[in-house]
Design a protein around this motif. Sequence first.
Motif, PDB file in Angstrom:
ATOM      1  N   LEU A  88      50.355  31.292  51.134  1.00  0.00           N
ATOM      2  CA  LEU A  88      49.529  30.218  50.598  1.00  0.00           C
ATOM      3  C   LEU A  88      49.241  29.156  51.654  1.00  0.00           C
ATOM      4  O   LEU A  88      48.107  28.676  51.762  1.00  0.00           O
ATOM      5  CB  LEU A  88      50.206  29.582  49.377  1.00  0.00           C
ATOM      6  N   LEU A 114      45.457  28.038  52.817  1.00  0.00           N
ATOM      7  CA  LEU A 114      44.977  26.654  52.759  1.00  0.00           C
ATOM      8  C   LEU A 114      44.480  26.181  54.128  1.00  0.00           C
ATOM      9  O   LEU A 114      43.491  25.468  54.233  1.00  0.00           O
ATOM     10  CB  LEU A 114      46.083  25.729  52.253  1.00  0.00           C
ATOM     11  N   ILE A 142      52.553  21.496  50.299  1.00  0.00           N
ATOM     12  CA  ILE A 142      53.050  22.392  49.240  1.00  0.00           C
ATOM     13  C   ILE A 142      54.473  22.006  48.862  1.00  0.00           C
ATOM     14  O   ILE A 142      54.805  21.871  47.681  1.00  0.00           O
ATOM     15  CB  ILE A 142      52.987  23.868  49.692  1.00  0.00           C
ATOM     16  N   VAL A 177      50.366  20.490  46.059  1.00  0.00           N
ATOM     17  CA  VAL A 177      49.588  21.692  45.770  1.00  0.00           C
ATOM     18  C   VAL A 177      50.265  22.412  44.597  1.00  0.00           C
ATOM     19  O   VAL A 177      51.452  22.720  44.659  1.00  0.00           O
ATOM     20  CB  VAL A 177      49.516  22.630  46.998  1.00  0.00           C
ATOM     21  N   HIS A 178      49.487  22.637  43.542  1.00  0.00           N
ATOM     22  CA  HIS A 178      50.007  23.370  42.382  1.00  0.00           C
ATOM     23  C   HIS A 178      49.235  24.672  42.251  1.00  0.00           C
ATOM     24  O   HIS A 178      48.013  24.699  42.346  1.00  0.00           O
ATOM     25  CB  HIS A 178      49.860  22.541  41.114  1.00  0.00           C
ATOM     26  N   TYR A 179      49.971  25.744  42.027  1.00  0.00           N
ATOM     27  CA  TYR A 179      49.405  27.088  41.915  1.00  0.00           C
ATOM     28  C   TYR A 179      49.436  27.477  40.448  1.00  0.00           C
ATOM     29  O   TYR A 179      50.509  27.609  39.861  1.00  0.00           O
ATOM     30  CB  TYR A 179      50.248  28.044  42.765  1.00  0.00           C
ATOM     31  N   THR A 199      54.796  25.237  43.740  1.00  0.00           N
ATOM     32  CA  THR A 199      54.999  26.542  44.350  1.00  0.00           C
ATOM     33  C   THR A 199      55.647  26.397  45.723  1.00  0.00           C
ATOM     34  O   THR A 199      55.986  25.307  46.143  1.00  0.00           O
ATOM     35  CB  THR A 199      53.652  27.293  44.448  1.00  0.00           C
ATOM     36  N   PRO A 244      48.775  34.093  47.398  1.00  0.00           N
ATOM     37  CA  PRO A 244      47.668  33.809  46.470  1.00  0.00           C
ATOM     38  C   PRO A 244      46.861  35.060  46.151  1.00  0.00           C
ATOM     39  O   PRO A 244      46.795  35.985  46.955  1.00  0.00           O
ATOM     40  CB  PRO A 244      46.824  32.788  47.235  1.00  0.00           C
ATOM     41  N   ASP A 250      42.936  33.037  41.133  1.00  0.00           N
ATOM     42  CA  ASP A 250      43.956  32.057  40.785  1.00  0.00           C
ATOM     43  C   ASP A 250      43.437  30.643  41.021  1.00  0.00           C
ATOM     44  O   ASP A 250      42.525  30.415  41.811  1.00  0.00           O
ATOM     45  CB  ASP A 250      45.229  32.281  41.613  1.00  0.00           C
ATOM     46  N   LEU A 274      44.097  26.606  42.053  1.00  0.00           N
ATOM     47  CA  LEU A 274      44.924  25.679  42.824  1.00  0.00           C
ATOM     48  C   LEU A 274      44.498  24.250  42.519  1.00  0.00           C
ATOM     49  O   LEU A 274      43.309  23.972  42.384  1.00  0.00           O
ATOM     50  CB  LEU A 274      44.759  25.907  44.326  1.00  0.00           C
ATOM     51  N   ILE A 299      44.847  20.685  44.352  1.00  0.00           N
ATOM     52  CA  ILE A 299      45.215  20.137  45.656  1.00  0.00           C
ATOM     53  C   ILE A 299      44.949  18.641  45.637  1.00  0.00           C
ATOM     54  O   ILE A 299      43.831  18.199  45.386  1.00  0.00           O
ATOM     55  CB  ILE A 299      44.384  20.799  46.778  1.00  0.00           C
ATOM     56  N   TYR A 302      36.593  29.720  48.396  1.00  0.00           N
ATOM     57  CA  TYR A 302      36.983  29.080  47.139  1.00  0.00           C
ATOM     58  C   TYR A 302      35.762  28.471  46.462  1.00  0.00           C
ATOM     59  O   TYR A 302      34.700  28.353  47.049  1.00  0.00           O
ATOM     60  CB  TYR A 302      38.022  27.979  47.390  1.00  0.00           C
TER      61      TYR A 302
END
Length: 135
Positions: A13, A17, A33, A38-40, A45, A51, A55, A57, A59, A87
């Motif tokens: 991840l 990023l 992270i 940063v949330h997954y 995470t 990743p 999914d 994210l 940020i 993304y």
Amino acid sequence: MAKDKQETDKIRLDKWLWAARFFKTRNLAKEAIEGGKVHYNGVRTKPSKEPQVGDQLTIRQGWDERVIVIKALSDQRRGAPEAQLLYEETAESITKREAHAAERKSVYASQLSPDKRPTKKQRRDIRQFKDKMDH
């Protein structure tokens, strides 16, 4: 060649990023992270998380919080136009971010304009300061 395909399938991840240009270095991505910025898929995470396409994210960078959906995986950092193909930011995230930016600007603008004129003493101090700057 098969080895290269496996490496892109199993990407970290923090490296993704960095490749997507959210952070200037992998170390900054790793620290963000680990710091919970940063949330997954809505959960904190680890930098080593792999990743997957589709999914989500969240940020947080400075004042802004972006909610993005992963569209492609890459471990190579390229130009910004190519990085943006990795993304897609959600429409809700864009409107929320723009609203916060407008709110910050209005608050900042109101702080710049004084509520009243300077007093006689303040005007003297301003004039004295300007005179010192000219000489």
